[in-house]
Design an enzyme around this catalytic site. Structure first.
Site, PDB file in Angstrom:
ATOM      1  N   ASP A   1       4.067  -2.770   8.118  1.00 55.87           N
ATOM      2  CA  ASP A   1       2.676  -3.221   7.517  1.00 55.87           C
ATOM      3  C   ASP A   1       2.796  -3.767   6.356  1.00 55.87           C
ATOM      4  O   ASP A   1       3.531  -3.782   5.430  1.00 55.87           O
ATOM      5  CB  ASP A   1       1.777  -1.836   7.801  1.00 55.87           C
ATOM      6  CG  ASP A   1       2.546  -0.522   7.214  1.00 55.87           C
ATOM      7  OD1 ASP A   1       3.404  -0.792   6.295  1.00 55.87           O
ATOM      8  OD2 ASP A   1       2.245   0.549   7.531  1.00 55.87           O
TER       9      ASP A   1
ATOM     10  N   ASN B   1      -2.748  12.530   8.738  1.00 59.94           N
ATOM     11  CA  ASN B   1      -3.790  12.752   9.799  1.00 59.94           C
ATOM     12  C   ASN B   1      -3.014  12.032  11.098  1.00 59.94           C
ATOM     13  O   ASN B   1      -3.639  11.892  12.174  1.00 59.94           O
ATOM     14  CB  ASN B   1      -4.836  11.791   9.606  1.00 59.94           C
ATOM     15  CG  ASN B   1      -4.711  10.203   9.485  1.00 59.94           C
ATOM     16  OD1 ASN B   1      -3.266   9.776   9.501  1.00 59.94           O
ATOM     17  ND2 ASN B   1      -5.487   9.372   9.131  1.00 59.94           N
TER      18      ASN B   1
ATOM     19  N   HIS C   1      -1.075   9.508  11.499  1.00 58.81           N
ATOM     20  CA  HIS C   1      -0.750   7.819  11.619  1.00 58.81           C
ATOM     21  C   HIS C   1       0.408   7.641  11.512  1.00 58.81           C
ATOM     22  O   HIS C   1       1.412   8.240  10.629  1.00 58.81           O
ATOM     23  CB  HIS C   1      -1.689   7.026  10.758  1.00 58.81           C
ATOM     24  CG  HIS C   1      -1.241   7.173   9.060  1.00 58.81           C
ATOM     25  ND1 HIS C   1      -2.419   6.877   8.455  1.00 58.81           N
ATOM     26  CD2 HIS C   1      -0.126   7.029   8.635  1.00 58.81           C
ATOM     27  CE1 HIS C   1      -1.727   6.882   7.290  1.00 58.81           C
ATOM     28  NE2 HIS C   1      -0.403   7.039   7.407  1.00 58.81           N
TER      29      HIS C   1
ATOM     30  N   GLU D   1      -4.200   4.553  13.073  1.00 59.42           N
ATOM     31  CA  GLU D   1      -5.076   5.660  12.653  1.00 59.42           C
ATOM     32  C   GLU D   1      -5.553   6.379  13.928  1.00 59.42           C
ATOM     33  O   GLU D   1      -5.359   5.841  15.056  1.00 59.42           O
ATOM     34  CB  GLU D   1      -6.363   5.229  11.653  1.00 59.42           C
ATOM     35  CG  GLU D   1      -6.115   4.602  10.445  1.00 59.42           C
ATOM     36  CD  GLU D   1      -5.345   5.335   9.396  1.00 59.42           C
ATOM     37  OE1 GLU D   1      -4.903   6.556   9.470  1.00 59.42           O
ATOM     38  OE2 GLU D   1      -5.607   4.946   8.146  1.00 59.42           O
TER      39      GLU D   1
HETATM   40  C1  F6R Z   1       4.164   2.943   5.130  1.00 59.38           C
HETATM   41  C2  F6R Z   1       3.337   3.429   6.461  1.00 59.38           C
HETATM   42  C3  F6R Z   1       2.765   4.667   6.332  1.00 59.38           C
HETATM   43  C4  F6R Z   1       3.436   5.978   5.682  1.00 59.38           C
HETATM   44  C5  F6R Z   1       2.626   7.148   5.741  1.00 59.38           C
HETATM   45  C6  F6R Z   1       3.174   8.142   4.982  1.00 59.38           C
HETATM   46  O1  F6R Z   1       4.847   1.619   5.565  1.00 59.38           O
HETATM   47  O2  F6R Z   1       3.397   2.430   7.289  1.00 59.38           O
HETATM   48  O3  F6R Z   1       2.346   5.086   7.645  1.00 59.38           O
HETATM   49  O4  F6R Z   1       4.602   5.794   6.272  1.00 59.38           O
HETATM   50  O5  F6R Z   1       1.248   6.792   5.220  1.00 59.38           O
HETATM   51  O6  F6R Z   1       3.198   7.761   3.491  1.00 59.38           O
HETATM   52  P1  F6R Z   1       3.864   8.633   2.430  1.00 59.38           P
HETATM   53  O7  F6R Z   1       5.329   8.310   2.570  1.00 59.38           O
HETATM   54  O8  F6R Z   1       3.625   7.994   1.030  1.00 59.38           O
HETATM   55  O9  F6R Z   1       3.425  10.030   2.471  1.00 59.38           O
END
Ligand code: F6R
EC number: 3.5.99.6
Length: 251
Positions: free
Chosen positions: A67, A136, A138, A143
């Site tokens: 992303d 959450n 995702h 989301e």
């Molecule tokens: C990052 C991504 C997000 C993260 C998620 C967890 O490329 O796609 O889904 O993997 O938000 O974030 P962290 O690892 O910072 O807790």
């Protein structure tokens, strides 16, 4: 799913790096799916160590990011394009020009999303995708409420994700409100997936991922439908798993 409850952060990072090492050593031209955020950083550091000390090579591999924020140019300090170079690509023998991310500055983000899915397909698909998970539930920026069949597209970030990601920006107002994200249907096409999570704040999402019903309420649950997923968690992230003892015994 294979559930790995690691004794400490270093053991978790090694377990994730092992998955990459298998794919990289299997032959030339591996297509890696890379995530940003804090979860994969320890595994990336372990891969850099193996590259430097054990001759693990990324030569010939290619990579696609999950992303990118909409509105941030590739060279923006908080762009995921830049993050992955700083945390991994610049430290191993992976040709930076073959590490592709959605173009957050594209004039037409919807067209960019379609182009991105087509580029992954043209590369023959992803061999190994690494994922983190949001509090959450995702994965990437899918989301709650995302279609389990969704493709790469423009998504609006939820308030909880904006708050969680504000730590990387000077001010919460600076966090972009939209992202280009691989869809759940896109991610599911990776041949192999490793998801990693640490800390108590991820425990509820991990419990849903492993033991909850498949539902758009917790998007990561779509991974239950994938035949080759490894979930690497620490004790804190595993703390709400009802069957933790069974997963430990199965290894
Ligand atoms: C990052 C991504 C997000 C993260 C998620 C967890 O490329 O796609 O889904 O993997 O938000 O974030 P962290 O690892 O910072 O807790």
């Amino acid at each position: 799913m294979e559930i790995v409850i690691a004794q400490d952060a270093a053991a978790g990072a090694r377990a994730v790096a092992d998955e990459f090492e298998q794919v990289l050593r299997a032959g030339d031209g591996a297509v890696l799916g890379l995530a940003t955020g804090s979860s994969p950083v320890a595994a990336y550091a372990e891969l850099i160590r193996r590259h430097r000390e054990e001759g693990l090579s990324f030569a010939g591999a290619r990579a696609f990011l999950l992303d990118e924020y909409v509105g941030l140019p590739a060279d923006h300090p908080q762009s995921y394009h830049r993050f992955i170079r700083e945390q991994l690509v610049d430290h191993v023998d992976l040709d930076s020009s073959t590490v592709i991310s959605p173009d957050g500055a594209a004039a037409d983000p919807a067209e960019e999303a379609e182009r991105y899915d087509a580029a992954i397909a043209a590369a023959g698909g992803v061999d190994l995708q690494i994922l983190g998970i949001g509090v959450n539930g995702h994965i990437a920026f899918n989301e709650p409420g995302s279609s389990l069949a969704s493709r790469t597209r423009v998504v609006a970030l939820t308030r909880s994700t904006i708050e969680a990601n504000a730590r990387f920006f000077d001010r919460a107002e600076d966090v972009p409100r939209h992202a280009l994200s691989q869809g759940l249907g896109t991610i599911r096409e990776a041949r192999r997936i490793v998801l990693t999570a640490t800390g108590e704040q991820k425990a509820a999402a991990v419990a849903q991922l492993v033991e909850g019903a498949v539902s758009a309420r917790w998007p990561a649950t779509v991974l239950q439908l994938h035949p080759h997923v490894t979930v690497v968690v620490d004790e804190a992230a595993a703390s709400r798993l009802e069957l933790a003892e069974d997963y430990r015994a199965a290894r």
